[in-house]
Design a protein around this motif. Structure first.
Motif, mmCIF file in Angstrom:
data_model
loop_
_atom_site.group_PDB
_atom_site.id
_atom_site.type_symbol
_atom_site.label_atom_id
_atom_site.label_comp_id
_atom_site.label_asym_id
_atom_site.label_seq_id
_atom_site.Cartn_x
_atom_site.Cartn_y
_atom_site.Cartn_z
ATOM 1 N N LYS A 3 0.823 -1.210 0.000
ATOM 2 C CA LYS A 3 0.000 0.000 0.000
ATOM 3 C C LYS A 3 0.858 1.261 0.000
ATOM 4 C CE LYS A 3 -3.929 2.108 2.406
ATOM 5 N NZ LYS A 3 -4.900 1.954 3.528
ATOM 6 N N ALA A 4 1.885 1.287 0.834
ATOM 7 C CA ALA A 4 2.752 2.462 0.911
ATOM 8 C C ALA A 4 3.505 2.675 -0.395
ATOM 9 C CB ALA A 4 3.741 2.316 2.064
ATOM 10 N N ASP A 5 3.909 1.576 -1.026
ATOM 11 C CA ASP A 5 4.620 1.673 -2.296
ATOM 12 C C ASP A 5 3.698 2.164 -3.415
ATOM 13 O OD1 ASP A 5 6.947 0.814 -1.118
ATOM 14 O OD2 ASP A 5 6.695 -1.281 -1.709
ATOM 15 N N ILE A 6 2.442 1.750 -3.372
ATOM 16 C CA ILE A 6 1.477 2.210 -4.371
ATOM 17 C C ILE A 6 1.292 3.723 -4.270
ATOM 18 C CG2 ILE A 6 -0.956 2.144 -5.040
ATOM 19 C CD1 ILE A 6 -0.946 -0.837 -4.268
ATOM 20 N N PHE A 7 1.161 4.217 -3.048
ATOM 21 C CA PHE A 7 1.029 5.672 -2.866
ATOM 22 C C PHE A 7 2.257 6.384 -3.407
ATOM 23 C CE2 PHE A 7 1.139 9.758 -0.839
ATOM 24 C CZ PHE A 7 -0.191 10.126 -0.727
ATOM 25 N N GLU A 8 3.431 5.854 -3.102
ATOM 26 C CA GLU A 8 4.669 6.477 -3.566
ATOM 27 C C GLU A 8 4.785 6.398 -5.086
ATOM 28 O OE1 GLU A 8 8.453 8.336 -3.635
ATOM 29 O OE2 GLU A 8 6.733 8.378 -2.286
ATOM 30 N N PHE A 9 4.343 5.295 -5.670
ATOM 31 C CA PHE A 9 4.340 5.111 -7.122
ATOM 32 C C PHE A 9 3.557 6.238 -7.800
ATOM 33 C CE2 PHE A 9 2.713 3.375 -11.087
ATOM 34 C CZ PHE A 9 3.776 2.645 -11.598
ATOM 35 N N TYR A 10 2.357 6.476 -7.310
ATOM 36 C CA TYR A 10 1.532 7.534 -7.883
ATOM 37 C C TYR A 10 2.072 8.925 -7.542
ATOM 38 C CZ TYR A 10 -2.254 4.484 -9.499
ATOM 39 O OH TYR A 10 -3.002 3.552 -10.176
ATOM 40 N N ARG A 11 2.609 9.071 -6.356
ATOM 41 C CA ARG A 11 3.144 10.376 -5.957
ATOM 42 C C ARG A 11 4.241 10.818 -6.920
ATOM 43 N NH1 ARG A 11 7.044 13.027 -4.174
ATOM 44 N NH2 ARG A 11 8.407 11.195 -4.190
ATOM 45 N N ARG A 12 5.083 9.896 -7.304
ATOM 46 C CA ARG A 12 6.165 10.226 -8.232
ATOM 47 C C ARG A 12 5.621 10.589 -9.611
ATOM 48 N NH1 ARG A 12 10.577 5.378 -6.916
ATOM 49 N NH2 ARG A 12 10.726 5.773 -4.660
ATOM 50 N N LEU A 13 4.607 9.863 -10.052
ATOM 51 C CA LEU A 13 3.978 10.193 -11.329
ATOM 52 C C LEU A 13 3.388 11.602 -11.285
ATOM 53 C CD1 LEU A 13 2.136 6.817 -12.051
ATOM 54 C CD2 LEU A 13 4.058 7.721 -13.351
ATOM 55 N N ALA A 14 2.714 11.911 -10.186
ATOM 56 C CA ALA A 14 2.088 13.221 -10.032
ATOM 57 C C ALA A 14 3.123 14.339 -9.950
ATOM 58 C CB ALA A 14 1.213 13.234 -8.782
ATOM 59 N N GLU A 15 4.230 14.068 -9.298
ATOM 60 C CA GLU A 15 5.278 15.072 -9.151
ATOM 61 C C GLU A 15 5.854 15.470 -10.507
ATOM 62 O OE1 GLU A 15 8.885 15.479 -6.062
ATOM 63 O OE2 GLU A 15 9.139 13.795 -7.456
ATOM 64 N N ARG A 16 6.004 14.488 -11.382
ATOM 65 C CA ARG A 16 6.603 14.751 -12.692
ATOM 66 C C ARG A 16 5.609 15.284 -13.716
ATOM 67 N NH1 ARG A 16 9.444 11.496 -9.847
ATOM 68 N NH2 ARG A 16 11.693 11.205 -10.166
ATOM 69 N N ASN A 17 4.340 15.013 -13.517
ATOM 70 C CA ASN A 17 3.320 15.459 -14.473
ATOM 71 C C ASN A 17 2.029 15.744 -13.712
ATOM 72 O OD1 ASN A 17 1.774 16.011 -16.699
ATOM 73 N ND2 ASN A 17 1.998 14.007 -17.658
ATOM 74 N N PRO A 18 1.925 16.908 -13.090
ATOM 75 C CA PRO A 18 0.779 17.211 -12.213
ATOM 76 C C PRO A 18 -0.576 17.207 -12.910
ATOM 77 C CG PRO A 18 2.589 18.753 -11.854
ATOM 78 C CD PRO A 18 2.921 17.996 -13.088
ATOM 79 N N ALA A 19 -0.607 17.552 -14.191
ATOM 80 C CA ALA A 19 -1.893 17.653 -14.898
ATOM 81 C C ALA A 19 -1.815 16.970 -16.262
ATOM 82 C CB ALA A 19 -2.288 19.111 -15.056
ATOM 83 N N PRO A 20 -1.771 15.642 -16.273
ATOM 84 C CA PRO A 20 -1.656 14.928 -17.543
ATOM 85 C C PRO A 20 -2.932 15.039 -18.370
ATOM 86 C CG PRO A 20 -2.154 13.385 -15.793
ATOM 87 C CD PRO A 20 -1.924 14.723 -15.141
ATOM 88 N N GLU A 21 -2.787 14.986 -19.676
ATOM 89 C CA GLU A 21 -3.927 15.074 -20.574
ATOM 90 C C GLU A 21 -3.841 13.995 -21.642
ATOM 91 O OE1 GLU A 21 -3.838 18.974 -22.203
ATOM 92 O OE2 GLU A 21 -4.547 19.942 -20.368
ATOM 93 N N THR A 22 -4.975 13.687 -22.243
ATOM 94 C CA THR A 22 -4.978 12.746 -23.344
ATOM 95 C C THR A 22 -4.176 13.305 -24.509
ATOM 96 O OG1 THR A 22 -6.356 11.528 -24.925
ATOM 97 C CG2 THR A 22 -7.145 13.695 -24.261
ATOM 98 N N GLU A 23 -3.533 12.443 -25.257
ATOM 99 C CA GLU A 23 -2.789 12.881 -26.432
ATOM 100 C C GLU A 23 -3.665 12.916 -27.679
ATOM 101 O OE1 GLU A 23 1.801 11.912 -25.328
ATOM 102 O OE2 GLU A 23 0.717 10.304 -26.354
ATOM 103 N N LEU A 24 -4.910 12.477 -27.557
ATOM 104 C CA LEU A 24 -5.858 12.608 -28.654
ATOM 105 C C LEU A 24 -6.326 14.064 -28.740
ATOM 106 C CD1 LEU A 24 -8.112 9.438 -28.263
ATOM 107 C CD2 LEU A 24 -6.568 9.921 -30.170
ATOM 108 N N GLU A 25 -6.408 14.582 -29.949
ATOM 109 C CA GLU A 25 -6.885 15.942 -30.159
ATOM 110 C C GLU A 25 -8.398 15.927 -30.364
ATOM 111 O OE1 GLU A 25 -4.629 17.448 -33.441
ATOM 112 O OE2 GLU A 25 -2.701 17.145 -32.431
ATOM 113 N N TYR A 26 -9.091 16.866 -29.696
ATOM 114 C CA TYR A 26 -10.545 16.920 -29.800
ATOM 115 C C TYR A 26 -11.026 18.332 -29.515
ATOM 116 C CZ TYR A 26 -10.600 16.806 -24.683
ATOM 117 O OH TYR A 26 -10.406 17.101 -23.345
ATOM 118 N N VAL A 27 -12.274 18.604 -29.872
ATOM 119 C CA VAL A 27 -12.853 19.932 -29.710
ATOM 120 C C VAL A 27 -13.868 19.967 -28.570
ATOM 121 C CG1 VAL A 27 -14.194 21.764 -30.856
ATOM 122 C CG2 VAL A 27 -12.542 20.396 -32.170
#
Length: 226
Positions: A3-27
């Motif tokens: 459980k602690a490792d899962i939190f840390e796994f996501y924390r690192r992802l969030a630290e490097r990319n706080p607001a990820p978006e889809t790479e598909l282009e749409y309107v």
């Protein structure tokens, strides 16, 4: 993964990319739905190339129906399975007009009733268009979840259920995109790039892939020259 490792796994992802978006282009929600349907067994890059001109012309179900199946094929003929995809897009557009007032429904069951829309597509639309905390398990997420030990499972539904269960609340909105991007650019299918992965110490994958060029991985997952 603990459980602690899962939190840390996501924390690192969030630290490097706080607001990820889809790479598909749409309107709008409708063009997002169309783009996701077209992306099945195709790359986002390929779909974007095909839909840029299309979405300048078509942004509503009515406009798509007016364009027609043959007209749509001319736009998307570079995408795999374009014949069946064109048929589905026209059919789902007609259904949106007839049953949903031309709006994309914010409901999984209603979305999955649309031609060409399965669970994965519905989850993407719910997450990206409506901010729902859904995780659409594609090949990238399925691979990352199993390879790392984050949420192992034998099929996409099992992996989705486990991810829903283990993903901490603060990370649920963006988990879908973080895992896809991690699988697309670092935890690659043929050869994961473990030497530059910032999650390497948490990951269950063995043996770790060695770095190219004689470099060695440092404790934080970055590469240094030996």
């Amino acid at each position: 993964m603990k459980k602690a490792d899962i939190f840390e796994f996501y924390r690192r992802l969030a630290e490097r990319n706080p607001a990820p978006e889809t790479e598909l282009e749409y309107v709008n929600a409708y063009t997002l739905l169309v783009a996701v349907v077209l992306s099945a067994q195709a790359t986002d890059v390929g779909v974007n190339k095909a839909t840029r001109a299309l979405f300048r012309e078509v942004q509503t179900p009515e406009a798509m129906v007016a364009l027609g199946e043959e007209g749509l094929k001319e736009h998307i003929k570079t995408i795999g399975l374009f014949n069946s995809k064109a048929k589905n897009v026209i059919a789902l557009s007609q259904m949106l007009i007839a049953e949903h007032g031309s709006e994309v429904p914010r409901d999984r069951a209603a979305l999955e009733r649309l031609p060409g829309v399965g669970r994965k597509t519905a989850n993407v639309v719910l997450n990206v268009a409506f901010g729902e905390e859904t995780i659409a398990v594609d090949t990238h997420i399925f691979r990352v979840a199993n390879r790392t030990g984050l949420a192992p499972g034998k099929d996409v539904v099992k992996v989705e259920e486990k991810l829903e269960k283990v993903t901490p609340k603060p990370f649920r909105s963006h988990a879908h995109h973080w895992l896809i991007l991690h699988g697309r650019y670092i935890c690659k299918a043929r050869r994961p790039e473990c030497w530059r992965c910032f999650e390497a110490d948490l990951c269950a994958y063995r043996p770790k892939t060695p770095p190219p060029g004689g470099s060695i991985p440092t404790q934080d997952g970055r590469a240094s020259i030996a």
